[in-house]
Scaffold this active site. Sequence first.
Site, PDB file in Angstrom:
ATOM      1  N   ASP A   2      46.533  29.958  47.899  1.00 42.16           N
ATOM      2  CA  ASP A   2      47.915  30.189  48.328  1.00 42.16           C
ATOM      3  C   ASP A   2      48.989  29.118  48.574  1.00 42.16           C
ATOM      4  O   ASP A   2      50.172  29.257  48.596  1.00 42.16           O
ATOM      5  CB  ASP A   2      47.825  31.037  49.830  1.00 42.16           C
ATOM      6  CG  ASP A   2      46.980  32.216  49.496  1.00 42.16           C
ATOM      7  OD1 ASP A   2      46.681  32.638  48.607  1.00 42.16           O
ATOM      8  OD2 ASP A   2      46.374  32.554  50.803  1.00 42.16           O
ATOM      9  N   HIS A  18      48.548  43.680  45.222  1.00 34.58           N
ATOM     10  CA  HIS A  18      47.013  43.498  45.373  1.00 34.58           C
ATOM     11  C   HIS A  18      46.408  44.776  46.136  1.00 34.58           C
ATOM     12  O   HIS A  18      45.338  44.992  45.375  1.00 34.58           O
ATOM     13  CB  HIS A  18      47.070  42.372  46.776  1.00 34.58           C
ATOM     14  CG  HIS A  18      45.671  42.100  46.929  1.00 34.58           C
ATOM     15  ND1 HIS A  18      44.956  42.953  47.961  1.00 34.58           N
ATOM     16  CD2 HIS A  18      44.590  41.425  46.257  1.00 34.58           C
ATOM     17  CE1 HIS A  18      43.874  42.292  47.979  1.00 34.58           C
ATOM     18  NE2 HIS A  18      43.627  41.449  47.009  1.00 34.58           N
ATOM     19  N   GLU A  22      47.083  33.392  39.627  1.00 32.04           N
ATOM     20  CA  GLU A  22      46.539  34.593  39.403  1.00 32.04           C
ATOM     21  C   GLU A  22      47.261  35.481  40.051  1.00 32.04           C
ATOM     22  O   GLU A  22      48.092  35.544  40.895  1.00 32.04           O
ATOM     23  CB  GLU A  22      45.098  34.263  40.374  1.00 32.04           C
ATOM     24  CG  GLU A  22      44.178  35.483  40.337  1.00 32.04           C
ATOM     25  CD  GLU A  22      44.430  36.334  41.658  1.00 32.04           C
ATOM     26  OE1 GLU A  22      43.371  37.374  41.924  1.00 32.04           O
ATOM     27  OE2 GLU A  22      45.330  36.363  42.457  1.00 32.04           O
ATOM     28  N   HIS A  67      47.249  31.519  43.812  1.00 28.21           N
ATOM     29  CA  HIS A  67      46.902  32.809  44.182  1.00 28.21           C
ATOM     30  C   HIS A  67      48.011  33.811  44.417  1.00 28.21           C
ATOM     31  O   HIS A  67      48.796  33.708  45.345  1.00 28.21           O
ATOM     32  CB  HIS A  67      45.843  32.451  45.311  1.00 28.21           C
ATOM     33  CG  HIS A  67      45.062  33.938  45.559  1.00 28.21           C
ATOM     34  ND1 HIS A  67      45.053  34.473  46.820  1.00 28.21           N
ATOM     35  CD2 HIS A  67      44.178  34.680  44.897  1.00 28.21           C
ATOM     36  CE1 HIS A  67      44.143  35.597  46.971  1.00 28.21           C
ATOM     37  NE2 HIS A  67      43.710  35.642  45.596  1.00 28.21           N
ATOM     38  N   ARG A  68      47.949  34.916  43.695  1.00 29.64           N
ATOM     39  CA  ARG A  68      49.149  36.037  44.030  1.00 29.64           C
ATOM     40  C   ARG A  68      50.491  35.403  43.794  1.00 29.64           C
ATOM     41  O   ARG A  68      51.242  35.737  44.352  1.00 29.64           O
ATOM     42  CB  ARG A  68      48.773  36.821  45.164  1.00 29.64           C
ATOM     43  CG  ARG A  68      47.510  37.021  45.463  1.00 29.64           C
ATOM     44  CD  ARG A  68      47.314  38.119  46.774  1.00 29.64           C
ATOM     45  NE  ARG A  68      45.835  38.003  47.082  1.00 29.64           N
ATOM     46  CZ  ARG A  68      45.497  38.655  48.313  1.00 29.64           C
ATOM     47  NH1 ARG A  68      46.413  38.959  49.144  1.00 29.64           N
ATOM     48  NH2 ARG A  68      44.168  38.851  48.676  1.00 29.64           N
ATOM     49  N   LYS A  97      42.299  45.467  38.850  1.00 28.02           N
ATOM     50  CA  LYS A  97      41.953  46.062  40.229  1.00 28.02           C
ATOM     51  C   LYS A  97      41.252  47.290  40.120  1.00 28.02           C
ATOM     52  O   LYS A  97      41.596  48.358  40.663  1.00 28.02           O
ATOM     53  CB  LYS A  97      43.037  46.014  41.224  1.00 28.02           C
ATOM     54  CG  LYS A  97      43.177  44.699  41.920  1.00 28.02           C
ATOM     55  CD  LYS A  97      42.239  44.398  42.857  1.00 28.02           C
ATOM     56  CE  LYS A  97      42.628  43.201  43.767  1.00 28.02           C
ATOM     57  NZ  LYS A  97      41.589  42.221  44.340  1.00 28.02           N
ATOM     58  N   ASP A 157      47.268  40.256  40.562  1.00 29.94           N
ATOM     59  CA  ASP A 157      46.437  41.830  40.562  1.00 29.94           C
ATOM     60  C   ASP A 157      47.089  42.941  40.028  1.00 29.94           C
ATOM     61  O   ASP A 157      48.234  42.961  40.275  1.00 29.94           O
ATOM     62  CB  ASP A 157      46.085  41.938  42.196  1.00 29.94           C
ATOM     63  CG  ASP A 157      45.504  40.829  42.873  1.00 29.94           C
ATOM     64  OD1 ASP A 157      44.379  40.416  42.735  1.00 29.94           O
ATOM     65  OD2 ASP A 157      46.303  40.244  43.724  1.00 29.94           O
ATOM     66  N   GLU A 202      43.817  39.943  37.280  1.00 31.49           N
ATOM     67  CA  GLU A 202      42.823  40.425  37.915  1.00 31.49           C
ATOM     68  C   GLU A 202      42.939  42.126  37.829  1.00 31.49           C
ATOM     69  O   GLU A 202      43.995  42.522  38.498  1.00 31.49           O
ATOM     70  CB  GLU A 202      42.555  40.137  39.267  1.00 31.49           C
ATOM     71  CG  GLU A 202      41.242  40.765  40.218  1.00 31.49           C
ATOM     72  CD  GLU A 202      41.067  40.602  41.619  1.00 31.49           C
ATOM     73  OE1 GLU A 202      41.926  39.545  42.107  1.00 31.49           O
ATOM     74  OE2 GLU A 202      40.379  41.281  42.051  1.00 31.49           O
TER      75      GLU A 202
HETATM   76  O1  G3P Z   1      40.814  36.386  41.722  1.00 27.51           O
HETATM   77  C1  G3P Z   1      40.614  35.972  42.931  1.00 27.51           C
HETATM   78  C2  G3P Z   1      40.772  36.638  44.040  1.00 27.51           C
HETATM   79  O2  G3P Z   1      41.985  37.099  44.194  1.00 27.51           O
HETATM   80  C3  G3P Z   1      39.988  37.884  44.357  1.00 27.51           C
HETATM   81  O3  G3P Z   1      40.067  38.547  45.694  1.00 27.51           O
HETATM   82  O4  G3P Z   1      41.031  40.025  46.893  1.00 27.51           O
HETATM   83  O5  G3P Z   1      42.522  37.927  46.625  1.00 27.51           O
HETATM   84  O6  G3P Z   1      42.389  39.993  44.890  1.00 27.51           O
HETATM   85  P1  G3P Z   1      41.522  39.110  45.970  1.00 27.51           P
HETATM   86 MG    MG Z   2      43.186  38.648  43.109  1.00 32.11          MG
END
Ligand code: G3P
Ligand code: MG
Length: 241
Positions: free
Chosen positions: A227, A48, A33, A6-7, A110, A35, A108
């Site tokens: 993470d 993000h 993943e 994640h990120r 945004k 953003d 993702e």
């Molecule tokens: O894509 C899953 C998750 O990343 C969505 O929430 O705020 O972490 O971008 P956020």
């Molecule tokens: Mg995200």
Amino acid sequence: MKLFAHRGYSGKYPENTLPAFRAAAELAVDGVEFDVHLTKDGEAVVIHDEKLHRTTTGKGFVKDHTLAELKTLDAGSWFSEEWAGTEIPTLAEVLDVFRDTHHTLNIELKTDVFPYDGLLEEVIRLVAQAELSERVILSSFNHEDIAWATRNTSLTSALLTSQVLVNAYDYGRGVGTTRLHVSLPAAFRSMTSEAMRKGSVVYVYTVNDGQYLDGLKQVGVHGIFTDYPEKMQALLAEQAE
Ligand code: G3P
Ligand code: MG
């Protein structure tokens, strides 16, 4: 259960930066993943928040700065001095990290706070240029963008939701996708098991605590965002023994 960093590898490196992506690219996880936002001069950048202050030395909104201005900011030292001088990456730079890997890239959009006119088209253009269309999942809390993507591209698309929805599967079909990316609390609601029973593919964000893995396996979700990809990978391997 698929595992997505994640990120990038954000538990160990500054989120959404090239060090976090290079580290994720070395891992035998399924995907990563990140953003995307749009700069004042129309460039897709990976960060993000809409605002700069949490993860960079800048102030104000991403959308009010040119790429050249954003490139002068430090997106690493908030996490650790070790990463001082790390830049906000462009989407093109991030795609390049994964050009020759096996990873699925969950981009993702945004576009739920600011609409960022042109961002979706720019993302599609860059993904096609990098020849990564087969390995991309587009997701967004902005379901209008996902509806557009399902109608106008062949990319895999997913609905992001932090809400507990009624008839999530049918809602998704209306938008044009059976893929749902749900928050950890929503994963344990009947909406998720019901959607999966009808045919939804469900990924869950953000799973950083191993105590949830058993329950998520019982629900039968198809993937998680974390993470801490190495820790989760080890825990899943342990459970499989
Ligand atoms: O894509 C899953 C998750 O990343 C969505 O929430 O705020 O972490 O971008 P956020
Ligand atoms: Mg995200």
